[in-house]
Write an enzyme that holds these catalytic residues in place. Sequence first.
Site, PDB file in Angstrom:
ATOM      1  N   THR A 101     -31.925  28.005 -22.617  1.00  0.00           N
ATOM      2  CA  THR A 101     -30.622  28.170 -23.268  1.00  0.00           C
ATOM      3  C   THR A 101     -30.727  27.339 -24.537  1.00  0.00           C
ATOM      4  OG1 THR A 101     -29.343  28.452 -21.217  1.00  0.00           O
ATOM      5  CG2 THR A 101     -28.146  27.535 -23.050  1.00  0.00           C
ATOM      6  N   ASP A 149     -22.956  30.076 -17.034  1.00  0.00           N
ATOM      7  CA  ASP A 149     -22.004  29.046 -17.477  1.00  0.00           C
ATOM      8  C   ASP A 149     -21.806  29.014 -18.987  1.00  0.00           C
ATOM      9  OD1 ASP A 149     -24.774  28.213 -17.590  1.00  0.00           O
ATOM     10  OD2 ASP A 149     -24.028  26.252 -18.219  1.00  0.00           O
ATOM     11  N   GLY A 191     -29.528  24.925 -17.827  1.00  0.00           N
ATOM     12  CA  GLY A 191     -29.935  24.840 -16.428  1.00  0.00           C
ATOM     13  C   GLY A 191     -29.277  25.956 -15.648  1.00  0.00           C
TER      14      GLY A 191
HETATM   15  N1  GLY Z   1     -27.351  27.995 -18.310  1.00  0.00           N
HETATM   16  C1  GLY Z   1     -27.587  29.320 -18.652  1.00  0.00           C
HETATM   17  C2  GLY Z   1     -27.386  30.259 -17.566  1.00  0.00           C
HETATM   18  O1  GLY Z   1     -27.463  29.898 -16.390  1.00  0.00           O
HETATM   19  O2  GLY Z   1     -27.151  31.409 -17.830  1.00  0.00           O
END
Ligand code: GLY
Length: 316
Positions: A176, A207, A228
């Site tokens: 990310t 998220d 994450g």
């Molecule tokens: N943190 C990015 C995702 O889980 O999509």
Amino acid sequence: MGKIALAIHGGCGVMAKLDLTEEEWAASRVDLGRALKAGWEVLSKGGSALDAVQAAVVVMEDSPHFNAGYGAALNTDGKHELDASIMDGRTLEAGAVTLVSRIRNPIKAARKIMEKGDAILLGGPAADEFARKAGLDMVEPDYFTTPRRIKALAAMKAHAAAGTAAKASESEKHGTVGAVALDGEGHLAAATSTGGYNNKPDGRIGDTPIIGAGTYARDGACAVSGTGKGEYFMRYAVGHEVGARISYLGESLEKAAAKVIQEDLKKHNIGAGLVAVGADGSITAPYNTDGMFRGWVTPEGEFFVGTHGEIFQIQP
Ligand code: GLY
């Protein structure tokens, strides 16, 4: 002009050195440096934290080295479904997109949604259409596909078939990008963008577009961008949790962020990291994995980037 601060990440994880060639590690550090430079240029000229985080994330979305924009992960159907969000700590306004596949820079669409103000989160084809009408650069979905992600999807499918998905290397799994900033007026902002994770279920939303989870900014507290396993960032409302610990418990930025990453999330055995900047310009970049693509600029204008333990000072 008050103190300014900027920090970025390009994803965390096991990141075995052999996953990438030395040239690829070095190239990813160059692009981290370019992202820092783009954000710092805005801040040092008196620009807003919001413009700075967007500028930094756009550079990482355009880089093939990170899982966002060009080079984003493929889902189990071999499709891209991208997520992004941005938040203004001054007003608590925010914008986000999810499941988009045609917007070259999803973070720009998130910003446009925030500015329009009648929604925070738009998803799927409607979000792509919103961006097109807003005049943003549109691309065919295969623009985002790189040989590395095709290979990673095949590897993840093989792992899934063999029941060894948990053992897959990080470059085969996720990543990310994100940026946080404090501007000279004392305002905070955060921005995050991702392709999710390789071989994710069709329609899965992480998220990153969830305000308070993967992205959060509130003047007087902090700005946070996470990386994450998104499902856990949502359960713990990570961005808001870090801010709440600072506001309600009076914890330092470093302590609040470390509690969430090194205790709350670590106990689930999931790789997690974040970058955060405080109202006083403090910066923290904790991760509970072997490494995290990351970088920051000191108030004196010194640029630093790293992927593992070693931190490199670079010339902007
Ligand atoms: N943190 C990015 C995702 O889980 O999509």
